[in-house]
Motif scaffolding. Structure first.
Motif, PDB file in Angstrom:
ATOM      1  N   VAL A  24      -1.057  -7.828 -11.150  1.00 34.93           N
ATOM      2  CA  VAL A  24      -0.650  -8.040 -12.599  1.00 34.93           C
ATOM      3  C   VAL A  24       0.820  -8.145 -12.375  1.00 34.93           C
ATOM      4  N   SER A  25       1.600  -8.307 -13.216  1.00 29.31           N
ATOM      5  CA  SER A  25       2.923  -8.889 -13.483  1.00 29.31           C
ATOM      6  C   SER A  25       3.893  -7.724 -12.813  1.00 29.31           C
ATOM      7  N   GLU A  26       4.733  -7.750 -12.047  1.00 29.17           N
ATOM      8  CA  GLU A  26       5.572  -6.977 -11.602  1.00 29.17           C
ATOM      9  C   GLU A  26       6.314  -6.118 -12.507  1.00 29.17           C
ATOM     10  N   THR A  27       6.496  -6.232 -13.709  1.00 25.13           N
ATOM     11  CA  THR A  27       7.076  -5.507 -14.885  1.00 25.13           C
ATOM     12  C   THR A  27       6.368  -4.162 -14.684  1.00 25.13           C
ATOM     13  N   ASP A  28       5.033  -4.150 -14.267  1.00 27.14           N
ATOM     14  CA  ASP A  28       4.430  -2.750 -14.116  1.00 27.14           C
ATOM     15  C   ASP A  28       4.528  -2.401 -12.778  1.00 27.14           C
ATOM     16  N   ILE A  29       5.646  -1.660 -12.437  1.00 24.38           N
ATOM     17  CA  ILE A  29       5.952  -1.569 -10.910  1.00 24.38           C
ATOM     18  C   ILE A  29       4.635  -0.626 -10.219  1.00 24.38           C
ATOM     19  N   ALA A  30       4.056   0.325 -10.869  1.00 25.41           N
ATOM     20  CA  ALA A  30       3.118   0.850 -10.337  1.00 25.41           C
ATOM     21  C   ALA A  30       1.737  -0.001 -10.006  1.00 25.41           C
ATOM     22  N   VAL A  31       1.413  -0.560 -10.896  1.00 18.12           N
ATOM     23  CA  VAL A  31       0.199  -1.451 -10.589  1.00 18.12           C
ATOM     24  C   VAL A  31       0.533  -2.938  -9.868  1.00 18.12           C
ATOM     25  N   GLY A  32       1.487  -3.309 -10.593  1.00 15.14           N
ATOM     26  CA  GLY A  32       1.937  -4.642 -10.320  1.00 15.14           C
ATOM     27  C   GLY A  32       2.733  -4.836  -8.810  1.00 15.14           C
ATOM     28  N   VAL A  33       3.545  -3.781  -8.428  1.00 17.17           N
ATOM     29  CA  VAL A  33       4.039  -3.758  -7.234  1.00 17.17           C
ATOM     30  C   VAL A  33       3.623  -2.862  -6.248  1.00 17.17           C
TER      31      VAL A  33
END
Length: 330
Positions: free
Chosen positions: A181-190
């Motif tokens: 998902v988008s890297e704006t969501d650090i936990a899930v996206g990054v």
């Protein structure tokens, strides 16, 4: 059901006297016994929410959630509620519908309503979040995201990504796709992606590509496999169970079979993933236990106790039918 005015009338005292008694204020012994007798006779139950708001120090914890139609959110709220009740605290839930403006506004609103503390189930933390939290004079606990300056409780997303990457490699898969998902969501996206990258980085003959989608199973089901027109993996690692469910649906729509043609994994451990066919291999996060731990932590902060700035919740790999074992190339 009687109210305070009824109790006051039956006891022959002012309404304010009954209110003072209920809030632990100074009332004569004679009046106290009279009010207690009336309450016993009538079975009156004070409104704990209203009572708490009138007190100088409330026992209400505000909970800000981005969405209510989420398994993770509902399970976390169950854990928070169970533990807060055990600790004689109440939960006041504020839903933002993934609107960051409303999320920040609710931080201020809950503080004005004299909640004792706030638990924020966050999808991202902006500078404005940090500013709002620094300006209110009550403890705040982040759940799901980490910030160095704010007490945080998170799933061990990077280590979970690493564990899933190691598992897939051990099953012999070397042509991999990570659908995040988008890297704006650090936990899930990054974090989950970074852990997966670390697990696959030094593996011989391993080809990995990374793709991004919305965290919505319907959108994934509609177009997930279109992005693999030029690269078809033997295993698709999805950043959430929702994405994985959508991907399995998309595979069957295109006449493919899981895991014969494509192995699929997720993150979350949603109950429905055990009932799918095939049952989904996933990272199990323990949301109820995390909610209970969050409740413990916010109450400790409210009472001036020290807790770690960062706490991780537990996880484990649940191996099921959606992943098959391949012959690994040498």
């Amino acid at each position: 059901m009687k109210n305070i005015a009824d109790i006051a009338k039956l006891a022959g005292v002012a309404k304010s006297t009954v209110s003072r008694y209920l809030n632990g204020g100074s009332v004569s012994e004679v009046t106290k016994r009279k009010i207690e007798d009336i309450i016993t006779e009538t079975g009156y139950m004070p409104n704990a929410f209203a009572q708490s708001l009138k007190a100088k120090k409330t026992n209400i914890i505000g909970i800000i959630v981005p969405q209510l139609d989420s398994y993770e959110t509902s399970q976390t709220l169950i854990g928070i509620d169970q533990q807060l009740r055990a600790l004689n605290y109440l939960m006041l839930v504020s839903h933002t519908n993934r609107n960051l403006e409303r999320e920040i506004e609710n931080i201020y609103t809950l503080a004005k309503q004299k909640v004792a503390g706030i638990i924020l189930l966050a999808t991202q933390i902006t500078d404005r979040h940090v500013q709002a939290i620094s300006e209110i004079d009550i403890p705040v606990l982040l759940v799901g995201q980490h910030h160095d300056e704010i007490h945080s409780l998170v799933h061990h997303d990077e280590e979970a990504g690493y564990a899933m990457g190691k598992y897939i490699i051990e099953q012999g898969h070397r042509r991999l796709a990570f659908l995040g998902v988008s890297e704006t969501d650090i936990a899930v996206g990054v974090k989950r992606k970074e852990g997966f990258k670390r697990a696959t980085r030094d593996v011989n003959n391993c080809e990995v590509r990374y793709f991004e989608t919305k965290a919505n199973m319907r959108e994934v089901a509609a177009n997930a496999l279109d992005i693999f027109n030029d690269f078809f993996p033997s295993a698709l690692i999805c950043a959430t169970d929702e994405i994985a469910i959508g991907a399995v649906k998309a595979a069957y729509t295109k006449g493919m079979h899981v895991p014969a043609n494509l192995s699929v994994t997720g993150f979350g451990g949603y109950e429905i993933t055990a009932m799918m066919h095939p049952a989904l291999t996933t990272v199990q996060f323990y949301f109820i236990e995390a909610g209970k731990k969050a409740a413990d932590h916010i109450v400790q902060l409210v009472n001036g106790q020290d807790i770690p700035m960062l706490t991780y919740s537990n996880f484990e790999i649940i191996a099921r039918e959606s992943v098959d074992k391949r012959f690994a190339p040498s």
